[in-house]
Design an enzyme around this catalytic site. Structure first.
Site, PDB file in Angstrom:
ATOM      1  CB  SER A 168     -56.692  -5.929-126.248  1.00  0.00           C
ATOM      2  OG  SER A 168     -57.052  -7.000-127.102  1.00  0.00           O
ATOM      3  CG  HIS A 186     -52.705  -5.663-128.164  1.00  0.00           C
ATOM      4  ND1 HIS A 186     -51.326  -5.829-128.239  1.00  0.00           N
ATOM      5  CD2 HIS A 186     -53.218  -6.898-127.964  1.00  0.00           C
ATOM      6  CE1 HIS A 186     -51.037  -7.119-128.077  1.00  0.00           C
ATOM      7  NE2 HIS A 186     -52.166  -7.791-127.915  1.00  0.00           N
ATOM      8  CG  ASP A 223     -55.092  -9.776-128.999  1.00  0.00           C
ATOM      9  OD1 ASP A 223     -53.869  -9.970-128.859  1.00  0.00           O
ATOM     10  OD2 ASP A 223     -55.778  -9.116-128.199  1.00  0.00           O
ATOM     11  CG  MET A 231     -56.433 -15.172-131.344  1.00  0.00           C
ATOM     12  SD  MET A 231     -57.528 -15.516-129.965  1.00  0.00           S
ATOM     13  CE  MET A 231     -57.048 -14.191-128.841  1.00  0.00           C
ATOM     14  CG  HIS A 267     -50.352 -10.731-129.778  1.00  0.00           C
ATOM     15  ND1 HIS A 267     -50.911 -10.939-128.529  1.00  0.00           N
ATOM     16  CD2 HIS A 267     -49.465 -11.744-129.955  1.00  0.00           C
ATOM     17  CE1 HIS A 267     -50.408 -12.029-127.993  1.00  0.00           C
ATOM     18  NE2 HIS A 267     -49.532 -12.546-128.838  1.00  0.00           N
ATOM     19  CG  MET A 279     -51.669 -15.046-130.184  1.00  0.00           C
ATOM     20  SD  MET A 279     -52.979 -14.520-129.064  1.00  0.00           S
ATOM     21  CE  MET A 279     -53.459 -12.992-129.871  1.00  0.00           C
ATOM     22  CG  MET A 316     -48.316 -14.289-124.354  1.00  0.00           C
ATOM     23  SD  MET A 316     -49.387 -12.950-124.909  1.00  0.00           S
ATOM     24  CE  MET A 316     -50.951 -13.397-124.166  1.00  0.00           C
ATOM     25  N   GLY A 370     -55.109 -16.774-126.248  1.00  0.00           N
ATOM     26  CA  GLY A 370     -56.286 -17.378-126.871  1.00  0.00           C
ATOM     27  C   GLY A 370     -57.581 -16.707-126.458  1.00  0.00           C
ATOM     28  CG  PHE A 371     -59.873 -17.878-124.598  1.00  0.00           C
ATOM     29  CD1 PHE A 371     -61.011 -17.999-125.390  1.00  0.00           C
ATOM     30  CD2 PHE A 371     -58.985 -18.939-124.536  1.00  0.00           C
ATOM     31  CE1 PHE A 371     -61.262 -19.182-126.091  1.00  0.00           C
ATOM     32  CE2 PHE A 371     -59.216 -20.123-125.233  1.00  0.00           C
ATOM     33  CZ  PHE A 371     -60.363 -20.243-126.005  1.00  0.00           C
ATOM     34  N   GLY A 372     -59.510 -13.386-123.994  1.00  0.00           N
ATOM     35  CA  GLY A 372     -59.450 -12.242-123.096  1.00  0.00           C
ATOM     36  C   GLY A 372     -60.072 -12.613-121.761  1.00  0.00           C
ATOM     37  N   GLY A 373     -59.917 -11.729-120.810  1.00  0.00           N
ATOM     38  CA  GLY A 373     -60.614 -11.894-119.535  1.00  0.00           C
ATOM     39  C   GLY A 373     -60.091 -12.981-118.625  1.00  0.00           C
ATOM     40  CG  ASP A 410     -51.370  -9.462-124.508  1.00  0.00           C
ATOM     41  OD1 ASP A 410     -52.465  -9.122-124.021  1.00  0.00           O
ATOM     42  OD2 ASP A 410     -51.239  -9.890-125.677  1.00  0.00           O
ATOM     43  N   GLY A 411     -52.324  -9.605-120.909  1.00  0.00           N
ATOM     44  CA  GLY A 411     -53.244 -10.564-120.300  1.00  0.00           C
ATOM     45  C   GLY A 411     -53.525 -10.283-118.835  1.00  0.00           C
ATOM     46  N   GLY A 412     -54.791 -10.031-118.524  1.00  0.00           N
ATOM     47  CA  GLY A 412     -55.175  -9.847-117.123  1.00  0.00           C
ATOM     48  C   GLY A 412     -54.647  -8.572-116.495  1.00  0.00           C
ATOM     49  N   GLY A 426     -57.517  -5.389-122.293  1.00  0.00           N
ATOM     50  CA  GLY A 426     -58.734  -5.728-123.015  1.00  0.00           C
ATOM     51  C   GLY A 426     -59.959  -5.498-122.157  1.00  0.00           C
TER      52      GLY A 426
HETATM   53  C1  DX5 Z   1     -54.923 -12.951-125.256  1.00  0.00           C
HETATM   54  C2  DX5 Z   1     -54.628 -11.708-126.022  1.00  0.00           C
HETATM   55  C3  DX5 Z   1     -54.747 -10.477-125.215  1.00  0.00           C
HETATM   56  C4  DX5 Z   1     -56.145 -10.193-124.719  1.00  0.00           C
HETATM   57  C5  DX5 Z   1     -56.005  -9.542-123.384  1.00  0.00           C
HETATM   58  O1  DX5 Z   1     -54.611 -14.064-126.009  1.00  0.00           O
HETATM   59  O2  DX5 Z   1     -53.307 -11.750-126.518  1.00  0.00           O
HETATM   60  O3  DX5 Z   1     -54.238  -9.348-125.905  1.00  0.00           O
HETATM   61  O4  DX5 Z   1     -56.891  -9.365-125.576  1.00  0.00           O
HETATM   62  O5  DX5 Z   1     -57.255  -9.441-122.811  1.00  0.00           O
HETATM   63  P1  DX5 Z   1     -57.443  -9.093-121.274  1.00  0.00           P
HETATM   64  O6  DX5 Z   1     -56.807  -7.764-121.031  1.00  0.00           O
HETATM   65  O7  DX5 Z   1     -58.926  -9.077-121.112  1.00  0.00           O
HETATM   66  O8  DX5 Z   1     -56.790 -10.190-120.473  1.00  0.00           O
HETATM   67 ZN    ZN Z   2     -52.498  -9.809-127.356  1.00  0.00          ZN
END
Ligand code: DX5
Ligand code: ZN
Length: 216
Positions: free
Chosen positions: A8, A33, A35, A37, A66, A68, A137, A142-145, A175-177, A197
């Site tokens: 991502s 990927h 994202d 937003m 993706h 959002m 999800m 909304g956020f990475g990490g 998607d996520g974590g 990501g």
């Molecule tokens: C979150 C995004 C994800 C994000 C994942 O809203 O949809 O695609 O980039 O990031 P990580 O892998 O760091 O959780």
């Molecule tokens: Zn995503």
């Protein structure tokens, strides 16, 4: 089928997107990927059409976009023109989800539907045969990490059952974590696509992180 790794770009260094895309281009990851937003559907704003369009000539990898955003129907052809190959909308943002899916396919893209952690997989029952991808999800978008939500494993099992019953070929994307600590278990559970990501771009050696996730 072996799984797909989708790094991502949200976690990349935005001052040097060219290098980030080039790194993914040289890697075994088949997808990138992206994202998008809008600060309305999710409490954050990332990047949009001009960025996707700008990086499109840099790689032939599949652009997994993706969305959002609210009212995604208004932007379907614009994202196709910018270079999206797979376009994913959120079930929660689409009052006429069936119509949105048909519009994505009519525009010549693969259609994905994303569901938030609180959304039960059964909302997909009547569209599953029409779509190419479910983006499940495993964090609140909304956020990475963010921290991976453990309940995702049982949701994958439920979605797999639903997919069989619907005779659907939709890929299951998580998607996520996602990272080395849970990739293997997710694949065993039935994940087809792993979005990564921070576990890629936050790694000391991002290229190696992709290789590692690809070999799980
Ligand atoms: C979150 C995004 C994800 C994000 C994942 O809203 O949809 O695609 O980039 O990031 P990580 O892998 O760091 O959780
Ligand atoms: Zn995503």
């Amino acid at each position: 089928m072996s799984h797909i790794v989708a790094p991502s770009l949200l976690a990349a260094d935005f001052t040097d997107l060219k290098s980030a895309v080039a790194m993914v281009d040289r890697s075994p990851a088949p997808w990138l990927h992206l994202d998008v937003m809008d600060g309305v559907f999710v409490p954050n704003i990332s990047f949009g059409l001009p960025v996707i369009q700008a990086i499109r000539p840099l790689t032939k990898k599949v652009f997994d976009v993706h969305l959002m955003i609210v009212r995604p129907d208004n932007y379907i052809s614009a994202f196709r023109d910018a270079g999206a190959d797979v376009l994913t909308v959120h079930a929660e943002a689409c009052p006429h989800l069936h119509r949105s899916i048909q519009a994505i396919k009519a525009a010549g893209m693969k259609a994905g539907v994303a569901i938030n952690p609180h959304t039960n997989v059964t909302v997909l029952e009547d569209v599953l045969a029409d779509i190419d991808l479910v983006c499940m999800m495993s964090v609140n978008p909304g956020f990475g990490g963010q921290k991976f939500i453990e309940r995702t494993y049982s949701k994958i099992a439920a979605l797999k059952e639903l997919r069989t019953r619907a005779s659907s070929n939709a890929l299951i994307e998580i998607d996520g974590g996602v990272g080395d600590m849970n990739a293997k278990r997710l694949i065993i559970a039935g994940a087809d696509v792993l979005v990564a990501g921070n576990s890629v771009f936050g790694a000391k050696d991002p290229a190696q992180a992709i290789v590692s996730l690809s070999g799980k």
